[in-house]
Design an enzyme around this catalytic site. Structure first.
Site, PDB file in Angstrom:
ATOM      1  N   TYR A 140      33.708  42.765  42.334  1.00  0.00           N
ATOM      2  CA  TYR A 140      34.919  41.972  42.572  1.00  0.00           C
ATOM      3  C   TYR A 140      35.764  42.047  41.308  1.00  0.00           C
ATOM      4  O   TYR A 140      35.471  41.413  40.300  1.00  0.00           O
ATOM      5  CB  TYR A 140      34.545  40.538  42.921  1.00  0.00           C
ATOM      6  CG  TYR A 140      35.693  39.660  43.368  1.00  0.00           C
ATOM      7  CD1 TYR A 140      36.988  40.142  43.542  1.00  0.00           C
ATOM      8  CD2 TYR A 140      35.478  38.313  43.641  1.00  0.00           C
ATOM      9  CE1 TYR A 140      38.013  39.333  43.957  1.00  0.00           C
ATOM     10  CE2 TYR A 140      36.502  37.482  44.068  1.00  0.00           C
ATOM     11  CZ  TYR A 140      37.765  37.993  44.214  1.00  0.00           C
ATOM     12  OH  TYR A 140      38.801  37.174  44.628  1.00  0.00           O
ATOM     13  N   LYS A 168      36.131  45.196  45.458  1.00  0.00           N
ATOM     14  CA  LYS A 168      37.211  44.373  45.985  1.00  0.00           C
ATOM     15  C   LYS A 168      38.287  44.368  44.915  1.00  0.00           C
ATOM     16  O   LYS A 168      38.106  43.832  43.822  1.00  0.00           O
ATOM     17  CB  LYS A 168      36.736  42.955  46.288  1.00  0.00           C
ATOM     18  CG  LYS A 168      37.862  42.067  46.816  1.00  0.00           C
ATOM     19  CD  LYS A 168      37.417  40.644  47.130  1.00  0.00           C
ATOM     20  CE  LYS A 168      38.595  39.811  47.596  1.00  0.00           C
ATOM     21  NZ  LYS A 168      38.232  38.393  47.868  1.00  0.00           N
TER      22      LYS A 168
END
Length: 304
Positions: A140, A168
């Site tokens: 992330y 992400k």
């Protein structure tokens, strides 16, 4: 390490609905999970930022994952779980614990925040975690929260770590490193849009999908956007992407997930619009504006 998993398509990071007693409403959560999959979502994400993971106690976090895992088992859908922390040893223990849920196909693990390790330290952190994790890892990358930007070369180095399957990508825009990464993407490494407003441009550049809080609402439109870019229907993708970007901007007008929860409550899909401190419920003005834009998205797409 669990079976191979390459994320693709639109994944919905579920909110944690709270009942009037302030506890998680697991029935409402289960209904949201089914609704997202009914709308064409490729998978679900539990315990992300949108789920207010930092405000949940350990028992509540386990109950949320239990609920989402049950839905994914019934529906044959992949579940991604937010896990990990800035302390490598602690994060490794948390990731190893995901083995209790066979439905979990990957863990979403944030780049260490606040401590701001060097890029080499970030790679070493994820290398150590991947060696201990029960499931593959999705990095992330959200530098405006972590304070640690990563260039395209560092992201490629992360992609080379066995067990790291994607990122992400939420850098707050589309910059030179975005173009460089997607223009020379490592095999088996998925870039997933993480800033909802920039989903369409990232899909146009070759992103494999997105993890999008906005996709709680008009899920089928977000999946249609993904399909349009995959199918090369550029005119439809552009028009739909602009409409959904306007909706996403309004849904993020206040700290996530306050406005999303406000809209879901107004629709009767969750029992309260409540968030836990230090977040505050969304203002009536923000919820009304988002509902109006949601109606416009639905109406425009129905005729367009």
């Amino acid at each position: 390490m669990a079976q191979d998993f390459t994320p693709h398509g639109i994944h919905v990071p579920l909110v944690t609905p709270f009942g009037p007693d302030g506890r998680p409403d697991l029935d409402a959560l289960e209904a949201l999970a089914h609704s997202a999959l009914d709308g064409g979502a490729a998978g679900l994400v539990a315990l992300g930022t949108t789920g207010e993971v930092g405000a949940l106690d350990p028992e509540e976090r386990a109950a949320v994952v239990d609920t989402c895992a049950r839905v994914c088992r019934l529906r044959g859908a992949p579940l991604v779980v937010g896990a990990g922390s800035g302390a490598t040893a602690q994060a490794a223990r948390e990731l190893a614990g995901l083995a209790r849920w066979p439905e979990v196909r990957a863990a979403l693990v944030i780049v260490p925040a606040f401590v701001r390790p060097s890029p080499a330290g970030v790679v070493a952190h994820f290398t150590a975690l991947a060696a201990e994790s029960a499931v593959p890892l999705i990095v992330y990358h959200i530098p405006y929260r972590t304070g640690r930007p990563l260039d395209a070369d560092t992201l490629r180095a992360l992609a080379a770590v066995p067990g790291v399957v994607g990122v992400k990508y939420a850098v707050g825009g589309v910059d030179q490193d975005t173009v460089a990464l997607l223009g020379d993407l490592p095999d088996g490494f998925a870039v997933l849009a993480g800033d909802d407003v920039f989903t369409s441009p990232l899909l146009a550049l070759g992103a494999a999908g997105g993890i999008l809080a906005s996709a709680h609402l008009a899920t089928d439109r977000f999946t249609a956007l993904f399909d349009a870019w995959q199918d090369g229907d550029i005119a439809r993708a552009r028009a739909l992407g602009h409409r959904l970007a306007r909706l996403s901007a309004l849904l993020f007008a206040e700290p996530n997930p306050a406005v999303v929860k406000g809209v879901l409550h107004a629709q009767g899909r969750i029992p309260t619009p409540d968030v836990r401190l230090p977040l505050l419920p969304a203002s009536e003005e923000s919820v009304t504006a988002a509902l109006k834009e949601l109606d416009a998205v639905t109406a425009a797409d129905a005729v367009g």
